[in-house]
Design a protein around this motif. Structure first.
Motif, mmCIF file in Angstrom:
data_model
loop_
_atom_site.group_PDB
_atom_site.id
_atom_site.type_symbol
_atom_site.label_atom_id
_atom_site.label_comp_id
_atom_site.label_asym_id
_atom_site.label_seq_id
_atom_site.Cartn_x
_atom_site.Cartn_y
_atom_site.Cartn_z
ATOM 1 N N MET B 1 -15.291 19.783 -8.411
ATOM 2 C CA MET B 1 -14.980 19.562 -9.831
ATOM 3 C C MET B 1 -14.061 20.667 -10.318
ATOM 4 S SD MET B 1 -15.542 17.514 -12.269
ATOM 5 C CE MET B 1 -14.408 17.694 -13.617
ATOM 6 N N ILE B 232 -24.398 19.587 -13.851
ATOM 7 C CA ILE B 232 -24.416 19.136 -15.247
ATOM 8 C C ILE B 232 -24.869 17.681 -15.301
ATOM 9 C CG2 ILE B 232 -22.940 18.745 -17.277
ATOM 10 C CD1 ILE B 232 -21.282 21.129 -16.243
ATOM 11 N N PRO B 235 -22.317 14.302 -19.712
ATOM 12 C CA PRO B 235 -20.845 14.295 -19.623
ATOM 13 C C PRO B 235 -20.162 15.018 -20.787
ATOM 14 C CG PRO B 235 -21.718 12.113 -19.187
ATOM 15 C CD PRO B 235 -22.867 12.939 -19.670
ATOM 16 N N LEU B 238 -20.011 18.477 -19.829
ATOM 17 C CA LEU B 238 -19.011 18.595 -18.761
ATOM 18 C C LEU B 238 -17.604 18.727 -19.364
ATOM 19 C CD1 LEU B 238 -18.557 18.338 -15.617
ATOM 20 C CD2 LEU B 238 -17.984 15.975 -16.064
ATOM 21 N N THR B 239 -17.307 17.889 -20.356
ATOM 22 C CA THR B 239 -15.987 17.954 -21.007
ATOM 23 C C THR B 239 -15.788 19.313 -21.678
ATOM 24 O OG1 THR B 239 -16.076 15.608 -21.417
ATOM 25 C CG2 THR B 239 -14.491 16.839 -22.714
ATOM 26 N N ALA B 242 -15.247 21.751 -18.780
ATOM 27 C CA ALA B 242 -14.094 21.493 -17.904
ATOM 28 C C ALA B 242 -12.763 21.460 -18.671
ATOM 29 C CB ALA B 242 -14.284 20.173 -17.165
ATOM 30 N N GLN B 257 -18.180 23.766 -11.904
ATOM 31 C CA GLN B 257 -19.089 22.832 -12.578
ATOM 32 C C GLN B 257 -19.015 21.472 -11.888
ATOM 33 O OE1 GLN B 257 -16.259 23.681 -13.596
ATOM 34 N NE2 GLN B 257 -15.226 22.194 -14.849
ATOM 35 N N PHE B 259 -20.651 17.449 -11.741
ATOM 36 C CA PHE B 259 -21.499 16.438 -12.369
ATOM 37 C C PHE B 259 -22.499 15.931 -11.333
ATOM 38 C CE2 PHE B 259 -22.437 12.300 -14.423
ATOM 39 C CZ PHE B 259 -22.881 12.814 -15.621
ATOM 40 N N LEU B 291 -17.047 11.032 -19.165
ATOM 41 C CA LEU B 291 -17.060 11.152 -17.714
ATOM 42 C C LEU B 291 -15.810 10.514 -17.105
ATOM 43 C CD1 LEU B 291 -18.951 12.210 -15.540
ATOM 44 C CD2 LEU B 291 -19.917 9.937 -15.341
ATOM 45 N N ASN B 295 -12.672 13.015 -17.708
ATOM 46 C CA ASN B 295 -12.820 13.837 -16.502
ATOM 47 C C ASN B 295 -12.490 13.109 -15.209
ATOM 48 O OD1 ASN B 295 -13.793 16.552 -17.364
ATOM 49 N ND2 ASN B 295 -15.312 15.298 -18.397
#
Lengths: 66, 396
Positions: B1, B232, B235, B238-239, B242, B257, B259, B291, B295
């Motif tokens: 990632m 993580i 999502p 995550l955003t 990331a 990181q 997912f 997600l 991403n």
């Protein structure tokens, strides 16, 4: 049309020098990294794949010239 | 990632001249594909809520044709789902070539911040504050309550940390419990981290400093434990890590990181994760916006779902799903435009029902929460399941 291109990572890209004239002059700068570019390219592939799946079921023949 | 960098200098530095030029690019667009893909436009039929509408409105302000205050309510109609960004031909077909893309979310957040600084708050703002306050006032004991009878490590150094966000820990704890049980069954050594203060994307619309502070605290906490990989399950988080952390905190994350679907798919490929129990279900999968569109994670959740024995997978192409959203977006959209939010969710669920699915499988706690509310409100006959629940069951 952009006639001045370079090839990076196997893909065409606008020559950065040419972009200086058009983009930097107008204060429009976007910092983009290769991961972001790869994400866009991946989405484009998905989109084109879907377009072909979606529209290639039937091929329309050109009209017969009378 | 990996982390994604996409930063427009004129938006970041609030240079109105550059913003006006940027908005003119959209205004002059003759494609206007954003109108056909934006879930809010599809639900309301109002084009002012498309990327074209947002950019044109700001252009009108820069030219003195409208006041910034006029945008107060219409700028709450952004889900921050990135549908208009990715489908815009300026991004999809030439963004990588010109290194210049459509960034509607950043523009919308910028305008919201400008309005908030002027002391202007949209209608129903108190509901947004109440939702955020619920997360902000969660006590430490409440935050760790989800794992009361599970074997988990906290504050113990480990190379792998499991980041459980405040929302999941307190409001959808079953997801946190499921992923913990999965990792325990697989014999993974990990430490759990919950943020001391919630890391919310809503802060980027009115208080960037609070976002920066909370993000820094979370990252420091993980670094102190020697984290090399952060797992993580939300999502949205995550955003934020990331894409937004590097934009606002101006530094790279000191760890990788990942997912959970990517992580588990790698384990499945290596033969470590095995599915032994059959689950007879006709299941469709919903791509969470944060997600997929933001991403680029489309494959791993689908592959995991298809690998579960007994699952009859009903495919809906990823590109068709760009126009969907569960309707949650964030607390700003959800609380201010509740009826539109539910309508967007209903469209999505009804589509899964039309496909003949018994269950709509999600990989995001907010989608799970929203869809559950949607099926209850409109009395729809379909199950909403989280992927972790199915994986845990299939592991036997």
């Amino acid at each position: 049309m952009v006639e001045d291109v370079i090839i990076r990572y196997g893909r065409f890209e606008v020559n950065p020098k040419r972009m200086e004239k058009n983009i930097v002059k107008n204060d429009l700068i976007q910092e983009i990294d290769d991961n972001e570019r790869e994400r866009i390219i991946y989405c484009r592939k998905l989109y084109l794949e879907w377009m072909h799946l979606h529209f290639a079921k039937k091929v329309v023949k050109p009209p017969h010239p009378e | 990632m990996t982390q994604f960098i996409s930063i427009k200098k004129h938006i970041k530095e609030a240079k109105w001249e550059g913003i006006a030029r940027d908005c003119y690019n959209q205004f002059a667009c003759s494609h206007k594909m954003c109108r056909t893909y934006d879930p809010v436009v599809l639900a309301t039929g109002d084009e002012s809520y498309s990327a074209y509408g947002f950019h044109t409105s700001v252009l009108a302000v820069t030219r003195g044709l409208a006041k910034l205050e006029d945008l107060l309510d219409s700028f709450t109609f952004c889900l921050e789902c990135a549908s208009c960004e990715i489908r815009c031909p300026n991004t999809l077909f030439s963004g990588d070539f010109y290194r210049y893309t459509t960034t509607t979310i950043d523009l919308v957040r910028f305008v919201r911040r400008q309005l908030y600084e002027k002391g202007l708050k949209p209608r129903n703002w108190e509901k947004v504050e109440a939702s955020l306050s619920r997360l902000e006032t969660v006590k430490k004991e409440e935050l760790i309550q989800w794992s009361r009878d599970l074997k988990v490590k906290r504050d113990v150094p480990s190379e792998t940390v499991l980041l459980i966000d405040t929302f999941t820990a307190t409001q959808l704890s079953s997801i946190a419990r499921d992923i913990t049980e999965i990792l325990n069954k697989l014999g993974i050594d990990f430490t759990v981290i919950e943020p001391d203060a919630p890391l919310q994307q809503e802060y980027l619309s009115f208080n960037v400093e609070l976002f920066k502070k909370n993000a820094r605290n979370l990252v420091d906490k993980a670094v102190k434990l020697g984290a090399k990989t952060a797992l993580i399950i939300n999502p949205h988080l995550l955003t934020l890590l990331a894409r937004e952390y590097i934009k606002y905190n101006e530094e790279k994350l000191p760890f990788e990181q990942v997912f959970f679907t990517d992580y588990l798919w790698e384990l499945y490929k290596k033969g470590i994760l095995k599915f032994t129990k059959e689950i007879n279900l006709r299941a469709a999968y919903h791509d969470p916006c944060n997600l997929s569109k933001l991403n680029g994670i489309f494959d791993s959740p689908r592959k995991l779902l298809k690998s579960i024995p007994g699952i009859k997978y009903v495919e809906e192409h990823q590109v068709l799903q760009w126009r969907y959203c569960c309707g949650f977006g964030n607390y700003i959209f959800k609380n201010i435009n509740q009826d539109v939010s539910l309508r967007i969710g209903r469209t999505r669920v009804e589509n899964a029902i039309d496909l003949g699915a018994d269950a709509l499988v999600v990989a995001c706690p907010h989608c799970m929460d929203q869809f559950t509310e949607v099926i209850r409100t409109f009395n729809l006959n379909i199950q909403i399941l989280h992927l972790t629940e199915l994986i845990l069951k299939a592991m036997g």
